[in-house]
Design an enzyme around this catalytic site. Structure first.
Site, PDB file in Angstrom:
ATOM      1  N   CYS A 110      55.009   5.406 -47.129  1.00  0.00           N
ATOM      2  CA  CYS A 110      53.880   5.750 -46.246  1.00  0.00           C
ATOM      3  C   CYS A 110      52.808   4.645 -46.264  1.00  0.00           C
ATOM      4  O   CYS A 110      53.001   3.620 -45.621  1.00  0.00           O
ATOM      5  CB  CYS A 110      53.316   7.123 -46.584  1.00  0.00           C
ATOM      6  SG  CYS A 110      52.308   7.771 -45.240  1.00  0.00           S
ATOM      7  N   HIS A 215      57.875  10.499 -46.287  1.00  0.00           N
ATOM      8  CA  HIS A 215      57.664  10.777 -47.723  1.00  0.00           C
ATOM      9  C   HIS A 215      58.919  11.362 -48.361  1.00  0.00           C
ATOM     10  O   HIS A 215      58.997  12.590 -48.560  1.00  0.00           O
ATOM     11  CB  HIS A 215      56.488  11.753 -47.898  1.00  0.00           C
ATOM     12  CG  HIS A 215      55.140  11.145 -47.757  1.00  0.00           C
ATOM     13  ND1 HIS A 215      54.449  10.577 -48.811  1.00  0.00           N
ATOM     14  CD2 HIS A 215      54.354  10.990 -46.668  1.00  0.00           C
ATOM     15  CE1 HIS A 215      53.284  10.117 -48.391  1.00  0.00           C
ATOM     16  NE2 HIS A 215      53.192  10.348 -47.086  1.00  0.00           N
ATOM     17  N   GLU A 217      59.700  11.404 -51.347  1.00  0.00           N
ATOM     18  CA  GLU A 217      59.389  12.029 -52.656  1.00  0.00           C
ATOM     19  C   GLU A 217      59.043  13.510 -52.500  1.00  0.00           C
ATOM     20  O   GLU A 217      59.084  14.252 -53.472  1.00  0.00           O
ATOM     21  CB  GLU A 217      58.261  11.256 -53.365  1.00  0.00           C
ATOM     22  CG  GLU A 217      56.835  11.640 -53.021  1.00  0.00           C
ATOM     23  CD  GLU A 217      56.367  11.115 -51.663  1.00  0.00           C
ATOM     24  OE1 GLU A 217      57.175  10.486 -50.936  1.00  0.00           O
ATOM     25  OE2 GLU A 217      55.185  11.348 -51.323  1.00  0.00           O
TER      26      GLU A 217
END
Ligand code: MN
Length: 244
Positions: A110, A215, A217
């Protein structure tokens, strides 16, 4: 195989009011799940000390976060540029250039894709909705659970992102109002959304210098295919831990 797991320096968030350095959930856990060891990098470090730290690391992860000072890509800060973190800007630009110089793997997530691009000479849209007027943009700041994919990307065959997902159409989450405008020299665009917004880049001649605008994660715990970016990153970093 090395007896040492790859050591990955992760850039932190910083709360200027409370003077707290921290990291959000998903980054360290993703690195660990992929077989690496994550360590949080210090802010306010002298450059020579930071260079010393970088020498000991096998890879770098630039995490998500606030907007970059537009001055770093030669523009005035426009009213719609958001919060700026000068401490993160200086740490992360140093890290990004060091990764490219040393050939060590770097994953930018990001804000991280944006830092990677700006550090190597690229530019950004300070706000895509204010600055792109010749077409209708899709929603890039989702109102949905963080792990939920709200837009899809078209992935370039043969790219690093392709090796993770092994198909052209991949659906990902989205939490950004900025995006890459001019791509830094040496980098290739490897995916876009249907409105043309750049969602991933990679350095053409680097073993693993990848930036993604989404994202992973926040997605991999729900959907394991998104751990693949971490796995490819850690595999590339393992080459550097093997010699220790
Ligand atoms: Mn997006």
């Amino acid at each position: 195989m090395s007896k040492y797991k790859p050591l990955i320096g992760v850039t932190p968030f910083y709360d200027y009011e409370k003077k707290i350095t921290y990291i959000k959930h998903g980054y360290m856990e993703g690195i660990a799940e992929a077989g690496g060891l994550g360590v949080l990098l210090p802010l306010m470090q002298k450059e020579d000390e930071l260079a010393d730290i970088c020498k000991r690391l096998d890879g770098f992860l630039i995490s998500g976060g606030p907007d970059i000072d537009a001055g770093l890509f030669g523009e005035e800060n426009l009213p719609f540029n958001g919060e700026i973190s000068p401490l993160r800007d200086s740490l992360e630009i140093f890290i990004a250039r060091e990764a490219i110089r040393s050939g060590k793997p770097i994953l930018g997530i990001c804000r991280g894709i944006q830092v990677l691009n700006v550090a190597l000479g690229g530019t950004l849209y300070q706000d895509i909705y204010s600055q792109i007027k010749n077409k209708v943009l899709i929603k890039h700041s989702q109102n949905a659970p963080k792990w939920y994919p709200t837009h899809c990307i078209a992935v370039e065959e043969g790219s690093k992102v392709w090796t993770v997902y092994k198909r052209e159409r991949v659906c990902v989450n989205s939490f950004h109002h900025q995006a890459i405008k001019d791509v830094a020299d040496g980098f290739l665009v490897t995916s876009r959304t249907s409105d043309g917004i750049i969602e991933s880049i990679e350095h053409a001649k680097h073993v693993f210098a990848v930036g993604v605008q989404w994202h992973p994660e926040l997605m991999w715990e729900k959907d394991k295919q998104h751990l693949g970016l971490f796995t490819k990153f850690i595999e590339a970093a393992a080459v550097f831990s093997a010699g220790k």
